[in-house]
Motif scaffolding. Structure first.
Motif, PDB file in Angstrom:
ATOM      1  N   THR A 284       3.014   1.994  -6.494  1.00 25.65           N
ATOM      2  CA  THR A 284       4.179   2.014  -6.308  1.00 25.65           C
ATOM      3  C   THR A 284       5.037   1.427  -4.970  1.00 25.65           C
ATOM      4  OG1 THR A 284       4.483   4.134  -4.699  1.00 25.65           O
ATOM      5  CG2 THR A 284       4.216   4.456  -7.336  1.00 25.65           C
TER       6      THR A 284
ATOM      7  N   LEU B 209       4.933   2.444  -2.089  1.00 24.40           N
ATOM      8  CA  LEU B 209       5.399   3.516  -1.026  1.00 24.40           C
ATOM      9  C   LEU B 209       4.176   3.692  -0.121  1.00 24.40           C
ATOM     10  CD1 LEU B 209       7.109   6.429  -3.093  1.00 24.40           C
ATOM     11  CD2 LEU B 209       7.927   4.245  -1.853  1.00 24.40           C
TER      12      LEU B 209
ATOM     13  N   ARG C 265      13.546   7.062  -4.482  1.00 27.09           N
ATOM     14  CA  ARG C 265      12.895   6.872  -6.113  1.00 27.09           C
ATOM     15  C   ARG C 265      12.557   5.181  -6.023  1.00 27.09           C
ATOM     16  NH1 ARG C 265      15.190  10.566 -10.649  1.00 27.09           N
ATOM     17  NH2 ARG C 265      14.777  12.604  -9.542  1.00 27.09           N
TER      18      ARG C 265
ATOM     19  N   GLU D 283       0.296   3.608  -2.711  1.00 30.11           N
ATOM     20  CA  GLU D 283       0.988   2.272  -2.088  1.00 30.11           C
ATOM     21  C   GLU D 283       0.491   1.116  -3.129  1.00 30.11           C
ATOM     22  OE1 GLU D 283       0.327  -0.526   2.056  1.00 30.11           O
ATOM     23  OE2 GLU D 283      -0.571   1.564   1.744  1.00 30.11           O
TER      24      GLU D 283
ATOM     25  N   THR E 277       8.345  12.981  -2.184  1.00 30.06           N
ATOM     26  CA  THR E 277       9.201  11.795  -1.658  1.00 30.06           C
ATOM     27  C   THR E 277      10.716  12.036  -1.722  1.00 30.06           C
ATOM     28  OG1 THR E 277       9.260   9.430  -1.788  1.00 30.06           O
ATOM     29  CG2 THR E 277       8.842  10.508  -3.896  1.00 30.06           C
TER      30      THR E 277
ATOM     31  N   ILE F 106      10.625   2.243  -5.937  1.00 25.69           N
ATOM     32  CA  ILE F 106       9.286   1.727  -6.097  1.00 25.69           C
ATOM     33  C   ILE F 106       8.980   0.620  -6.742  1.00 25.69           C
ATOM     34  CG2 ILE F 106       8.659   4.262  -6.375  1.00 25.69           C
ATOM     35  CD1 ILE F 106       8.328   3.666  -9.596  1.00 25.69           C
ATOM     36  N   GLU F 107       7.805   0.008  -6.534  1.00 23.40           N
ATOM     37  CA  GLU F 107       7.633  -1.445  -6.967  1.00 23.40           C
ATOM     38  C   GLU F 107       6.432  -1.202  -7.727  1.00 23.40           C
ATOM     39  OE1 GLU F 107       7.556  -4.096  -4.007  1.00 23.40           O
ATOM     40  OE2 GLU F 107       9.592  -3.749  -3.336  1.00 23.40           O
ATOM     41  N   THR F 108       6.446  -1.173  -9.187  1.00 21.00           N
ATOM     42  CA  THR F 108       5.159  -1.122  -9.941  1.00 21.00           C
ATOM     43  C   THR F 108       4.505  -2.428  -9.926  1.00 21.00           C
ATOM     44  OG1 THR F 108       6.420  -1.617 -12.102  1.00 21.00           O
ATOM     45  CG2 THR F 108       6.334   0.553 -11.342  1.00 21.00           C
TER      46      THR F 108
END
Length: 427
Positions: A60, A62, A99, A57, A96, A101-103
Motif C-alpha cells: 500500500t 503506507l 485512503r 508498506e 488508518t 495508497i499505492e498498490t
C-alpha cells in the motif's frame, strides 16, 4: 499434515471510517489469482507483527506511522487441499486515517468496502474467518476502558452490520430467525455500555429505520450508512469545537475522539494541558498523540487541575461527553465535574463537544465503576469507590454544548431528547 508443516502467513485488514481495504489479486501472482483478499504475505523471522507492517508498506505504500494496531487475532490453520498446502494464518486489523495508497503488481483492483462484501465475493480461503478474528465484538466493547463513546458507538454499529450481513447471506436463516438474532444482538449491544447514549441512539436509529420486518439486508445497509452518518456528525462537532479553541490554551481530560480531532485541526494550533485521567490514565495517550501532531502539550496529574486553572492562564476547558442529559448536564469521565467547578472559580469557560446522538432520553445517567485494583491493589480488605463517570450540571458547562447542529441551548437539548425518544419505537 501437521501444524509444523504449515506455512505461516499474515492477513492484514486496514480499516478507515468503518470500511476495510480489499484487493483483487493479479493474474500474475502464484496463489489465488483473480480472487479478493486483504494485505497478505509470509511471516518473516518468526515475527508476525513486523511482517504485517512490512506487507502494509510493500502493498500500500503506507508506513508504520500511518497505521495503528487495533486488534491482533489468534492464529488458525487453513487447509487448501487443491494446492496441497496448509497455511497458518495470523490475522491483524490496523486503523488508518488515510485512503491514499499505492498498490504494487500483485493487485489489479483495490476498494474500500464494508467487510460484509467478503461474504458475497470470491475470496482467498477463509478470508471471512480472518476478519472475524479481529472484528469488533460485544465483549470487546464491554471491556474497552480507554476509548470514548463516539468510538465505541462506531464499533457497535460495525458489530450490528456484520451480524446482519452474515444473516443476509445465510441459507439457513429464516426471516423470523434472522429478526430474532438481530434483536438479540441489538439488545446485547445496548446492555454492553448502558452509560453511553451515543451507542444506544445509534443502534436505535438503525433498528428504527429497518422496521417493521427488520430484514437483515436492510439492516446491514442501514448500519453501514449509520456509520458514515455518525462519523460525519462527529467530524462536524469537532469542527465546531476547533473554531472555539483555535490559538487558545486549553485544558482537557480523558480521551474523546471529538476533542482530539478538534485540537489537532484547530488553526492556529492551541496550547494544551492534559490531565492524566485516572482511573485508566487515558490522558497519557492523548498527550502523546497531540505531541506527535506537533502541539505544545503539558501532562499533569488530576490533582493539579485546579491549580493549573488558577495559575496557567487557561483560556478554555474542552471535554467530550459520554452522555448529555435532557437538562443539559454532561456525564463524562470522572474528574470533569471537579474541573468545571475549578474553571468556574477561575472564570474559565467550559465547553463540551459531541454529536447530538450523545443526548440521552433518560433523566439520569447510568454509571460504571472501574475495577477496585485500579485504585488499590494492596493486601488489606479496603473498601474502594472508583466511579468511571461524574455528571456536571448544565450551568457549569458555561461555554455550551458544541455539536454538528451548532451550539445548543438547554431548551434545544431537551427538544433533541424528545426527537431521539421516537427512535425507540422499534422495541
Amino acid at each position: 499434515m501437521s501444524e509444523s508443516d504449515s506455512t505461516p502467513v499474515v492477513t492484514v485488514f486496514l480499516r478507515n471510517r468503518g470500511e476495510v481495504l480489499l484487493f483483487r489479486r493479479s493474474d500474475d501472482v502464484d496463489s489465488y489469482p483473480g480472487q479478493w483478499g486483504a494485505v497478505a504475505g509470509h511471516v518473516e523471522n518468526d515475527d508476525p507483527r513486523a511482517s504485517a507492517l512490512a506487507e502494509i508498506e510493500e502493498e500500500t505504500g503506507l508506513h508504520e506511522h500511518d497505521v495503528t494496531l487495533a486488534q491482533e487475532g489468534s492464529p488458525f490453520t487453513v487447509d487448501d487441499e487443491d494446492r496441497g498446502t496448509r497455511w497458518r494464518v495470523h490475522p491483524f486489523l490496523f486503523d488508518t486515517d488515510t485512503r491514499s495508497i499505492e498498490t504494487n503488481w500483485e493487485t489489479t483492483e483495490a476498494e474500500w468496502a464494508s467487510p460484509t462484501a467478503l461474504l458475497r465475493r470470491d475470496t482467498v480461503p477463509d478470508l471471512w474467518t480472518s476478519y472475524r478474528r479481529v472484528a469488533p465484538s460485544i465483549i470487546g466493547i464491554t471491556d474497552d476502558t480507554t476509548h470514548g463513546s463516539a468510538h465505541l458507538s462506531i464499533r457497535a454499529l460495525e458489530v450490528l452490520r456484520d451480524r446482519a450481513g452474515m444473516l443476509a447471506t445465510s441459507d439457513a436463516a429464516t426471516i423470523e430467525d434472522a429478526r430474532s438474532r438481530l434483536v438479540s444482538t441489538a439488545h446485547r449491544l445496548l446492555e454492553a455500555r448502558p452509560s453511553m447514549a451515543a451507542l444506544a441512539n445509534r443502534i436505535h436509529r438503525v433498528m428504527h429505520a429497518s422496521r417493521p420486518e427488520l430484514p437483515p439486508e436492510t439492516t446491514e445497509i442501514n448500519a453501514h450508512e449509520a456509520i458514515q452518518d455518525a462519523l460525519a456528525a462527529d467530524d462536524e462537532a469537532a469542527e465546531q469545537a476547533a473554531r472555539q479553541v483555535s490559538g487558545a490554551h486549553v485544558l482537557t481530560l480523558s480521551r474523546s475522539g471529538t476533542v482530539l480531532s478538534a485540537l489537532r485541526r484547530a488553526d492556529p494550533s492551541p496550547t494544551v494541558t492534559v490531565a492524566v485521567s485516572e482511573p485508566s490514565g487515558e490522558g497519557i495517550g492523548v498527550a502523546e498523540r497531540l505531541l506527535d501532531a506537533g502541539l505544545d502539550v503539558t501532562l499533569i496529574p488530576d490533582a493539579a487541575v485546579a491549580r493549573r486553572l488558577d495559575e496557567a492562564s487557561i483560556d478554555a476547558v474542552l471535554v467530550g461527553a459520554d452522555t448529555v442529559l435532557p437538562s443539559g448536564a454532561v456525564a463524562n469521565k470522572v474528574g470533569t465535574y471537579g474541573a468545571a467547578l475549578a474553571a468556574h472559580r477561575a472564570d474559565v469557560p467550559v465547553y463540551a463537544a459531541c454529536a447530538v446522538d450523545k443526548i440521552t432520553v433518560d433523566d439520569e445517567a447510568s454509571d460504571e465503576s472501574a475495577p477496585a485494583r485500579t485504585v488499590y491493589d494492596g493486601p488489606k480488605d479496603l473498601e474502594v469507590w472508583a466511579p468511571r463517570f461524574d455528571t456536571t450540571p448544565a450551568d457549569l458547562v458555561t461555554g455550551g454544548l458544541l455539536t454538528e447542529r451548532g451550539q445548543l441551548t438547554t431548551d434545544e437539548v431537551t427538544a433533541v431528547a424528545e426527537e431521539l425518544t421516537e427512535l425507540r419505537a422499534w422495541m
